[in-house]
Design a protein around this motif. Structure first.
Motif, PDB file in Angstrom:
ATOM      1  N   LEU A 124      32.729 -47.291  10.378  1.00 34.41           N
ATOM      2  CA  LEU A 124      33.997 -47.888  10.772  1.00 34.41           C
ATOM      3  C   LEU A 124      33.752 -49.227  11.464  1.00 34.41           C
ATOM      4  CD1 LEU A 124      35.544 -44.596  12.133  1.00 34.41           C
ATOM      5  CD2 LEU A 124      36.068 -45.705   9.969  1.00 34.41           C
ATOM      6  N   GLN A 141      48.004 -41.798   8.149  1.00 33.31           N
ATOM      7  CA  GLN A 141      48.843 -41.273   7.073  1.00 33.31           C
ATOM      8  C   GLN A 141      49.707 -42.401   6.529  1.00 33.31           C
ATOM      9  OE1 GLN A 141      48.739 -38.204   5.741  1.00 33.31           O
ATOM     10  NE2 GLN A 141      47.007 -37.863   7.118  1.00 33.31           N
ATOM     11  N   ILE A 194      36.577 -35.025   2.610  1.00 35.99           N
ATOM     12  CA  ILE A 194      35.781 -35.129   3.838  1.00 35.99           C
ATOM     13  C   ILE A 194      35.230 -33.763   4.224  1.00 35.99           C
ATOM     14  CG2 ILE A 194      36.021 -35.478   6.338  1.00 35.99           C
ATOM     15  CD1 ILE A 194      37.815 -37.933   5.547  1.00 35.99           C
ATOM     16  N   ASP A 225      41.547 -46.901   6.661  1.00 34.90           N
ATOM     17  CA  ASP A 225      41.943 -45.730   7.459  1.00 34.90           C
ATOM     18  C   ASP A 225      42.731 -44.726   6.614  1.00 34.90           C
ATOM     19  OD1 ASP A 225      40.672 -46.659   9.661  1.00 34.90           O
ATOM     20  OD2 ASP A 225      42.457 -46.966  10.890  1.00 34.90           O
ATOM     21  N   ARG A 271      35.954 -37.404  12.887  1.00 33.19           N
ATOM     22  CA  ARG A 271      37.035 -36.977  11.995  1.00 33.19           C
ATOM     23  C   ARG A 271      36.711 -37.243  10.536  1.00 33.19           C
ATOM     24  NH1 ARG A 271      42.122 -39.649  14.166  1.00 33.19           N
ATOM     25  NH2 ARG A 271      42.976 -38.914  12.206  1.00 33.19           N
ATOM     26  N   ILE A 272      35.716 -38.060  10.254  1.00 33.14           N
ATOM     27  CA  ILE A 272      35.310 -38.222   8.855  1.00 33.14           C
ATOM     28  C   ILE A 272      34.056 -37.410   8.563  1.00 33.14           C
ATOM     29  CG2 ILE A 272      36.488 -40.372   8.296  1.00 33.14           C
ATOM     30  CD1 ILE A 272      34.111 -41.883   9.191  1.00 33.14           C
ATOM     31  N   GLN A 287      34.799 -41.247  14.231  1.00 30.07           N
ATOM     32  CA  GLN A 287      33.612 -40.983  13.424  1.00 30.07           C
ATOM     33  C   GLN A 287      33.512 -39.484  13.101  1.00 30.07           C
ATOM     34  OE1 GLN A 287      31.406 -43.636  12.505  1.00 30.07           O
ATOM     35  NE2 GLN A 287      30.679 -42.098  11.063  1.00 30.07           N
ATOM     36  N   LEU A 319      40.490 -42.854   4.282  1.00 34.73           N
ATOM     37  CA  LEU A 319      39.688 -41.840   4.969  1.00 34.73           C
ATOM     38  C   LEU A 319      40.544 -40.755   5.614  1.00 34.73           C
ATOM     39  CD1 LEU A 319      37.127 -44.222   6.712  1.00 34.73           C
ATOM     40  CD2 LEU A 319      36.701 -42.755   4.740  1.00 34.73           C
ATOM     41  N   GLY A 320      41.862 -40.876   5.468  1.00 36.77           N
ATOM     42  CA  GLY A 320      42.726 -39.884   6.099  1.00 36.77           C
ATOM     43  C   GLY A 320      42.834 -40.050   7.608  1.00 36.77           C
ATOM     44  N   LEU A 321      42.373 -41.178   8.150  1.00 42.70           N
ATOM     45  CA  LEU A 321      42.498 -41.423   9.589  1.00 42.70           C
ATOM     46  C   LEU A 321      43.907 -41.907   9.926  1.00 42.70           C
ATOM     47  CD1 LEU A 321      39.087 -43.192  10.340  1.00 42.70           C
ATOM     48  CD2 LEU A 321      39.772 -40.896  11.015  1.00 42.70           C
TER      49      LEU A 321
END
Lengths: 321, 243
Positions: free
Chosen positions: A101, A75, A92, A68, B87-88, B85, A71-73
């Motif tokens: 995911l 921080q 991205i 995560d 957001r990527i 999904q 992927l920057g999902l």
């Protein structure tokens, strides 16, 4: 903490290669907590461009949290992430990243083909939708609505969603969890083909044989830390154990455990299993002491054993500290 | 970007149950309420015929439902993990929200068209220019409902977003005068005048040229839009962890 086993030869070798100059994926000093739970406790990973790396570890090791952050999902609380020399969000936005995911279903009320067309339209240079369908085997059900797919078909369609952008970095978080054996094999074949195009791949798994078979390198994680990082062959060699399995009904275990090169002995019915630090010395001594021994098998410990040994060593070290 | 919007719309049209229920319910209610009263020409002293009054009342009900349903769709996508999904992908948050608001407006326009046709079948007849003026004001009055839907969608889980949306619509419809005219100078009237749904219903008066939308109406719409946009932005950020 530094005494924990770690293999660095692999990453050192790749650092010397030309790939590093192009900038791969760099995770530096990452920490991430969720309330009182420290999911990731200081990890450094660098993945060279074109490399396939497995993030290996049991559930709760911090693999998904690491992904995560990659992927920057999520921080990181501390530390930095760089993807091809940029922030994850910038990589991205440039369309360089594709990911499958761990959880998530597909958008309803569209066929697989339409969904891929929709996703492809978001990227600057996607692969043709038909190519993504064929690569993943999703062409067989391309015109089905996504909510009508079976579990295995859904996984293939999700893989196609990750591939359709033709990404430079492909991230897969336990991708084969819902697949049957045949589906898994086909999946990894596709992934290998994609890796052969020079793409960078990071995948998380707790299937040790997958890391062994499909990754150039494995990063072993346990309890939010990295316990080993190196080529899968080196990780096995590092632990260095082999096992001897044979039929020998009457020998006392204490005597067997005392043989040269043997570090442990256990009995399973008529069979014995000897864990060896030096299997060559052990088999000579065993044959000399017990000429009647039969059905002998000598095997290298799988990554599974290596993994158990490394993670339990780490857990013990943590308990002591 | 264009194909993304196109498929968003296609998905709404394909979800037949959602589509028919959103358009059908206001129509059924309209014929149930306005049908028996179609000869009433001055409803509760408003100067409006019952078919016209309820046509606009139920248009407000139907269009509010259409706008807030974008919250339901967002909640469902969050539930399915689809927002992660997205957001990527290079899709910007702005474009994501724009697509949701656009589909909501398309549903609202269809709801308006359906109710106008139903009204015409009960003898409602207004000059073309007035229809347009009225429709324009309805579309303006719906603006604050878009951030409200987005805030609900990012704040509430899919399993409870239904009652949240239903409750919001019922409350706004009741206080806005959808079901019966809110007149006089009581507390209810005072509250109603501060709500966007009240002015949504009041669009009818402007349509007939009987009374203009006062400056207060524009202030109410602008105020709610600004306030709810802040709430929506906060919910979005909290939900996605984005700065």
């Amino acid at each position: 903490m530094r005494s924990a086993p770690a293999v660095s030869a692999g990453s050192a070798a790749s650092a010397a290669g030309s790939g590093r100059h192009a900038g791969g994926v760099e995770l530096r000093g990452l920490f991430k907590s969720f309330g009182p739970i420290e999911a990731v406790r200081g990890i450094d990973v660098s993945v060279t461009r074109g490399e396939t790396v497995a993030l290996l570890g049991p559930n709760g090791a911090g693999k998904s949290t690491t992904i995560d952050m990659m992927l920057g999902l999520a921080q990181p609380d501390r530390g930095s992430v760089s993807v091809f020399g940029r922030e994850p969000s910038a990589a991205i936005a440039a369309g360089a990243v594709g990911a499958m995911l761990q959880t998530g279903s597909l958008l309803r009320d569209l066929s697989v083909r339409e969904l891929l067309d929709m996703m492809a339209s978001l990227y600057p240079s996607p692969m043709p939708v038909q190519e993504a369908l064929v690569l993943t085997g999703a062409d067989a059900f391309a015109d089905q609505r996504t909510q009508k797919l079976s579990g295995g078909e859904t996984q293939r369609a999700r893989f196609a969603v990750a591939l359709v952008s033709d990404p430079q970095l492909l991230v897969l978080d336990e991708p084969t969890a819902a697949m049957d054996v045949e589906g898994r094999r086909a999946f990894w074949e596709t992934m290998r083909g994609f890796a052969a195009r020079g793409r960078t791949i990071v995948f998380a798994t707790h299937y040790l044989e997958e890391a062994d078979a499909y990754a150039d390198r494995a990063v072993l994680m346990a309890a939010g830390r990295i316990v080993a990082d190196g080529p899968t062959t080196e990780i096995r060699a590092m632990v260095g154990t082999r096992t001897i399995r044979a039929t020998l009904p009457d020998a006392p275990l204490e005597a067997l455990a005392g043989l040269p090169g043997v570090t442990g002995a256990e009995r399973r019915g008529e069979a014995i299993v000897l864990t060896c630090s030096d299997s060559d010395a052990a088999i000579r001594a065993l044959l000399a002491a017990h000429p009647g021994v039969r059905d002998i098998e000598i095997a290298a410990a799988g990554l599974e054993e290596a993994f158990l040994e490394l993670t339990s060593a780490r857990a013990q070290a943590d308990r002591r500290s | 970007m264009f194909p993304y919007m196109r498929y968003e719309l296609l998905r709404v049209l394909r979800n037949r149950r959602f589509f028919l229920l959103s358009l059908g319910f206001p129509l059924v209610l309209y014929f149930l309420i306005a049908g028996p009263n179609h000869n009433v020409s001055n409803l509760s002293g408003t100067g409006l015929s019952a078919p016209l009054y309820y046509m606009l009342g139920l248009t407000s009900f139907g269009t509010m439902g259409a706008m807030l349903s974008c919250g339901g769709r967002i909640a469902a996508e969050r539930d399915a993990g689809w927002n992660r999904q997205l957001r990527i992908t290079p899709l910007s948050p702005r474009a994501y929200i724009a697509a949701k608001v656009l589909t909501a407006y398309v549903m609202a326009c269809m709801s308006i068209a359906a109710l106008y046709l139903a009204g015409a079948s009960l003898g409602v007849s207004i000059a073309a220019g007035r229809w347009l003026e009225m429709t324009g004001l309805i579309l303006v009055a719906l603006i604050p409902l878009a951030p409200l839907g987005i805030a609900l969608g990012h704040h509430i889980k899919a399993d409870s977003v239904g009652p949240a949306i239903g409750g919001s619509i019922s409350l706004l419809a009741f206080l806005g005068g959808t079901w019966f005219p809110i007149t006089g100078h009581g507390f209810l009237h005072g509250v109603a005048q501060e709500l966007p749904s009240y002015w949504l219903v009041q669009a009818s008066h402007v349509g007939l040229g009987a009374r203009a939308w006062p400056a207060h109406a524009w202030l109410v719409i602008a105020g709610w839009t600004a306030a709810l946009s802040v709430v929506a932005l906060r919910s979005y950020r909290r939900d996605t962890g984005r700065a």
